[in-house]
Write a protein that holds these residues in place. Structure first.
Motif, PDB file in Angstrom:
ATOM      1  N   GLN A   1       0.829  -1.203   0.000  1.00 25.20           N
ATOM      2  CA  GLN A   1       0.000   0.000   0.000  1.00 25.20           C
ATOM      3  C   GLN A   1       0.866   1.257   0.000  1.00 25.20           C
ATOM      4  OE1 GLN A   1      -3.493  -0.613  -0.030  1.00 25.20           O
ATOM      5  NE2 GLN A   1      -2.686  -2.688  -0.215  1.00 25.20           N
ATOM      6  N   SER A   2       0.314   2.338  -0.512  1.00 24.05           N
ATOM      7  CA  SER A   2       0.958   3.658  -0.454  1.00 24.05           C
ATOM      8  C   SER A   2      -0.140   4.700  -0.606  1.00 24.05           C
ATOM      9  CB  SER A   2       2.000   3.812  -1.567  1.00 24.05           C
ATOM     10  OG  SER A   2       1.362   3.877  -2.843  1.00 24.05           O
ATOM     11  N   TRP A   3       0.229   5.962  -0.474  1.00 25.24           N
ATOM     12  CA  TRP A   3      -0.793   7.014  -0.629  1.00 25.24           C
ATOM     13  C   TRP A   3      -1.303   7.076  -2.068  1.00 25.24           C
ATOM     14  CZ3 TRP A   3      -0.252  11.473  -3.681  1.00 25.24           C
ATOM     15  CH2 TRP A   3       1.027  11.693  -4.214  1.00 25.24           C
ATOM     16  N   LEU A   4      -0.515   6.520  -3.017  1.00 26.44           N
ATOM     17  CA  LEU A   4      -0.975   6.458  -4.406  1.00 26.44           C
ATOM     18  C   LEU A   4      -1.759   5.172  -4.685  1.00 26.44           C
ATOM     19  CD1 LEU A   4       2.120   7.759  -6.425  1.00 26.44           C
ATOM     20  CD2 LEU A   4      -0.102   8.872  -6.204  1.00 26.44           C
ATOM     21  N   LYS A   5      -1.416   4.108  -3.970  1.00 26.79           N
ATOM     22  CA  LYS A   5      -2.036   2.812  -4.210  1.00 26.79           C
ATOM     23  C   LYS A   5      -2.759   2.350  -2.946  1.00 26.79           C
ATOM     24  CE  LYS A   5      -0.967  -1.870  -5.827  1.00 26.79           C
ATOM     25  NZ  LYS A   5      -1.678  -2.558  -4.729  1.00 26.79           N
ATOM     26  N   GLN A   6      -4.059   2.508  -2.930  1.00 24.92           N
ATOM     27  CA  GLN A   6      -4.870   2.129  -1.787  1.00 24.92           C
ATOM     28  C   GLN A   6      -5.412   0.706  -1.961  1.00 24.92           C
ATOM     29  OE1 GLN A   6      -5.086   4.200   0.922  1.00 24.92           O
ATOM     30  NE2 GLN A   6      -3.588   5.415  -0.219  1.00 24.92           N
ATOM     31  N   TRP A   7      -6.180   0.257  -0.981  1.00 26.94           N
ATOM     32  CA  TRP A   7      -6.747  -1.082  -0.998  1.00 26.94           C
ATOM     33  C   TRP A   7      -7.532  -1.333  -2.286  1.00 26.94           C
ATOM     34  CZ3 TRP A   7      -5.708  -4.893   2.379  1.00 26.94           C
ATOM     35  CH2 TRP A   7      -6.504  -6.049   2.325  1.00 26.94           C
ATOM     36  N   SER A   8      -7.294  -2.458  -2.930  1.00 32.51           N
ATOM     37  CA  SER A   8      -7.890  -2.725  -4.236  1.00 32.51           C
ATOM     38  C   SER A   8      -8.604  -4.084  -4.257  1.00 32.51           C
ATOM     39  CB  SER A   8      -6.803  -2.719  -5.315  1.00 32.51           C
ATOM     40  OG  SER A   8      -5.928  -3.829  -5.129  1.00 32.51           O
ATOM     41  N   ARG A   9      -9.254  -4.342  -5.363  1.00 35.58           N
ATOM     42  CA  ARG A   9      -9.919  -5.628  -5.556  1.00 35.58           C
ATOM     43  C   ARG A   9      -8.897  -6.773  -5.547  1.00 35.58           C
ATOM     44  NH1 ARG A   9     -14.849  -7.112  -8.025  1.00 35.58           N
ATOM     45  NH2 ARG A   9     -14.822  -9.265  -8.801  1.00 35.58           N
ATOM     46  N   LYS A  10      -7.710  -6.501  -6.112  1.00 32.58           N
ATOM     47  CA  LYS A  10      -6.651  -7.506  -6.122  1.00 32.58           C
ATOM     48  C   LYS A  10      -6.231  -7.859  -4.690  1.00 32.58           C
ATOM     49  CE  LYS A  10      -1.937  -8.491  -7.645  1.00 32.58           C
ATOM     50  NZ  LYS A  10      -0.719  -7.980  -8.316  1.00 32.58           N
ATOM     51  N   ASP A  11      -6.100  -6.839  -3.835  1.00 33.51           N
ATOM     52  CA  ASP A  11      -5.762  -7.084  -2.433  1.00 33.51           C
ATOM     53  C   ASP A  11      -6.808  -7.998  -1.795  1.00 33.51           C
ATOM     54  OD1 ASP A  11      -3.424  -5.418  -2.284  1.00 33.51           O
ATOM     55  OD2 ASP A  11      -4.746  -3.674  -2.287  1.00 33.51           O
ATOM     56  N   GLU A  12      -8.082  -7.693  -2.064  1.00 36.68           N
ATOM     57  CA  GLU A  12      -9.183  -8.474  -1.506  1.00 36.68           C
ATOM     58  C   GLU A  12      -9.103  -9.929  -1.969  1.00 36.68           C
ATOM     59  OE1 GLU A  12     -11.870  -8.222   1.307  1.00 36.68           O
ATOM     60  OE2 GLU A  12     -11.305  -6.313   0.359  1.00 36.68           O
ATOM     61  N   GLU A  13      -8.806 -10.128  -3.250  1.00 40.51           N
ATOM     62  CA  GLU A  13      -8.733 -11.482  -3.804  1.00 40.51           C
ATOM     63  C   GLU A  13      -7.570 -12.270  -3.193  1.00 40.51           C
ATOM     64  OE1 GLU A  13      -8.409 -10.773  -7.960  1.00 40.51           O
ATOM     65  OE2 GLU A  13     -10.568 -10.436  -8.256  1.00 40.51           O
ATOM     66  N   ILE A  14      -6.432 -11.608  -3.000  1.00 45.12           N
ATOM     67  CA  ILE A  14      -5.256 -12.280  -2.429  1.00 45.12           C
ATOM     68  C   ILE A  14      -5.533 -12.693  -0.986  1.00 45.12           C
ATOM     69  CG2 ILE A  14      -2.865 -11.917  -1.673  1.00 45.12           C
ATOM     70  CD1 ILE A  14      -2.458 -10.258  -4.234  1.00 45.12           C
ATOM     71  N   VAL A  15      -6.204 -11.849  -0.215  1.00 45.88           N
ATOM     72  CA  VAL A  15      -6.562 -12.168   1.161  1.00 45.88           C
ATOM     73  C   VAL A  15      -7.522 -13.357   1.188  1.00 45.88           C
ATOM     74  CG1 VAL A  15      -7.867 -11.355   3.180  1.00 45.88           C
ATOM     75  CG2 VAL A  15      -6.132  -9.891   2.135  1.00 45.88           C
ATOM     76  N   GLU A  16      -8.519 -13.343   0.305  1.00 51.62           N
ATOM     77  CA  GLU A  16      -9.475 -14.453   0.255  1.00 51.62           C
ATOM     78  C   GLU A  16      -8.784 -15.760  -0.138  1.00 51.62           C
ATOM     79  OE1 GLU A  16     -12.611 -14.500   1.237  1.00 51.62           O
ATOM     80  OE2 GLU A  16     -12.433 -12.388   1.820  1.00 51.62           O
ATOM     81  N   ASP A  17      -7.853 -15.681  -1.086  1.00 54.81           N
ATOM     82  CA  ASP A  17      -7.100 -16.866  -1.498  1.00 54.81           C
ATOM     83  C   ASP A  17      -6.296 -17.435  -0.335  1.00 54.81           C
ATOM     84  OD1 ASP A  17      -8.080 -16.736  -4.071  1.00 54.81           O
ATOM     85  OD2 ASP A  17      -6.300 -15.766  -4.912  1.00 54.81           O
ATOM     86  N   ALA A  18      -5.692 -16.538   0.466  1.00 55.89           N
ATOM     87  CA  ALA A  18      -4.880 -16.966   1.609  1.00 55.89           C
ATOM     88  C   ALA A  18      -5.747 -17.649   2.671  1.00 55.89           C
ATOM     89  CB  ALA A  18      -4.139 -15.775   2.206  1.00 55.89           C
ATOM     90  N   LEU A  19      -6.936 -17.097   2.922  1.00 58.50           N
ATOM     91  CA  LEU A  19      -7.863 -17.704   3.878  1.00 58.50           C
ATOM     92  C   LEU A  19      -8.319 -19.075   3.396  1.00 58.50           C
ATOM     93  CD1 LEU A  19     -10.049 -14.578   4.754  1.00 58.50           C
ATOM     94  CD2 LEU A  19      -8.535 -15.796   6.332  1.00 58.50           C
ATOM     95  N   ARG A  20      -8.606 -19.152   2.120  1.00 59.90           N
ATOM     96  CA  ARG A  20      -9.091 -20.412   1.540  1.00 59.90           C
ATOM     97  C   ARG A  20      -7.980 -21.475   1.567  1.00 59.90           C
ATOM     98  NH1 ARG A  20      -9.867 -18.610  -3.154  1.00 59.90           N
ATOM     99  NH2 ARG A  20     -11.763 -17.516  -2.559  1.00 59.90           N
ATOM    100  N   ALA A  21      -6.772 -21.073   1.210  1.00 58.81           N
ATOM    101  CA  ALA A  21      -5.654 -22.016   1.128  1.00 58.81           C
ATOM    102  C   ALA A  21      -5.312 -22.627   2.483  1.00 58.81           C
ATOM    103  CB  ALA A  21      -4.425 -21.320   0.553  1.00 58.81           C
ATOM    104  N   THR A  22      -5.516 -21.863   3.548  1.00 61.32           N
ATOM    105  CA  THR A  22      -5.175 -22.333   4.892  1.00 61.32           C
ATOM    106  C   THR A  22      -6.380 -22.874   5.659  1.00 61.32           C
ATOM    107  OG1 THR A  22      -5.395 -20.037   5.659  1.00 61.32           O
ATOM    108  CG2 THR A  22      -3.163 -20.836   5.170  1.00 61.32           C
ATOM    109  N   GLY A  23      -7.535 -22.923   4.993  1.00 61.55           N
ATOM    110  CA  GLY A  23      -8.735 -23.447   5.635  1.00 61.55           C
ATOM    111  C   GLY A  23      -9.261 -22.558   6.746  1.00 61.55           C
ATOM    112  N   MET A  24      -9.059 -21.240   6.631  1.00 59.42           N
ATOM    113  CA  MET A  24      -9.440 -20.308   7.693  1.00 59.42           C
ATOM    114  C   MET A  24     -10.643 -19.441   7.332  1.00 59.42           C
ATOM    115  SD  MET A  24      -7.591 -20.982  10.257  1.00 59.42           S
ATOM    116  CE  MET A  24      -7.939 -19.589  11.328  1.00 59.42           C
TER     117      MET A  24
END
Length: 272
Positions: free
Chosen positions: A107-130
């Motif tokens: 993240q930076s002041w130019l690059k805020q939270w995005s759809r890609k960030d959301e997808e990566i977080v969801e993938d991480a939760l899914r991969a670890t069964g959380m």
């Protein structure tokens, strides 16, 4: 062998006590490397230094040929993620909030939270069964669930290099294999470089492309498990007598320690 991480004349110490002494080490890119050795040999200390969590007394750690000490904290975090042995989260933090922290280096002041960030977080939760624990507070989870939440955070950081200090701590046998399978698949599918500390020599042999055995503050042996693991190595590194055979499922070295226990068949060489 392409190298992404190296140590040059690396010396690590706590006060006057030297833990690692002038170590030269090359960690191959795109492979799984596992550090093994007896308790107190410096495995975790070495991993912390590679992650720039500990300043060397002498020597240096190189990341893609550049001294890691010259890189900014955020730059290191975008290239390398680490899961320490006993991570601690702020009280009251949910699993989802914890895993989202893995995206902060991007993240930076130019690059805020995005759809890609959301997808990566969801993938991480899914991969670890959380996924089902996403709204649970981290400090309310069992030891194994908490460990998987931290691994999800590490995955969410989405780095080419992942360092893990005893990632199977607190996990039962099923979840140990699930986590190691997950890391193996990340390496196979995405070519990520994985560096781990493991106490279980048989799991290390099964999953590692490259074993680094540490003894007396230096690298005792390094290479493919089938090339370096032997009765002699186990005796010198762990102080344990054993028999080394071939894993019947994977063909990797299988260490069978000598010791007392209920014996159905007589050990090789025992008569009477």
């Amino acid at each position: 062998m392409s190298k992404c991480l190296q140590t040059k004349d690396l010396t690590l110490a706590y006060g006057e006590r030297t833990i690692i002494d002038q170590m030269d080490l090359d960690i191959p890119k795109g492979e799984i490397t596992v550090f093994i050795g007896g308790n107190g040999c410096g495995k975790s200390t070495l991993l912390r230094s590679i992650a720039r969590l500990m300043k060397p007394k002498e020597g240096s750690v190189l990341l893609d040929g550049e001294s890691i000490s010259r890189l900014s904290t955020k730059e290191v975090a975008r290239k390398m993620a680490i899961l320490p042995q006993t991570p601690v989260s702020p009280e009251g933090l949910t699993v989802l909030q914890l895993v989202k922290q893995g995206r902060y280096p991007h993240q930076s002041w130019l690059k805020q939270w995005s759809r890609k960030d959301e997808e990566i977080v969801e993938d991480a939760l899914r991969a670890t069964g959380m996924e089902e624990f996403r709204d649970r507070k981290v400090d309310e989870l069992s030891g194994g669930q908490r460990q998987r939440a931290w691994i999800a955070l590490t995955l969410a950081q989405d780095t080419d290099i992942i360092l893990l200090d005893e990632p199977t701590t607190y996990l039962d046998m099923t979840h140990q294999i699930e986590i190691l399978d997950l890391l193996f698949e990340l390496n196979e599918r995405e070519g990520r470089t994985i560096v781990m500390v493991l106490h279980d020599i048989n799991l290390a042999c099964r999953y590692a492309h490259n074993i680094v055995a540490i003894r007396d503050r230096e690298v005792y042996a390094q290479g493919k498990p089938e090339e370096v693991i032997s009765c002699e190595l186990v005796k010198h590194v762990f102080g344990m007598d054993c028999q080394v055979s071939s894993d019947p499922l994977f063909g990797t070295p299988l260490c069978i320690p000598f010791g007392k226990g209920r014996c159905i068949l007589k050990p090789v060489g025992v008569t009477g």
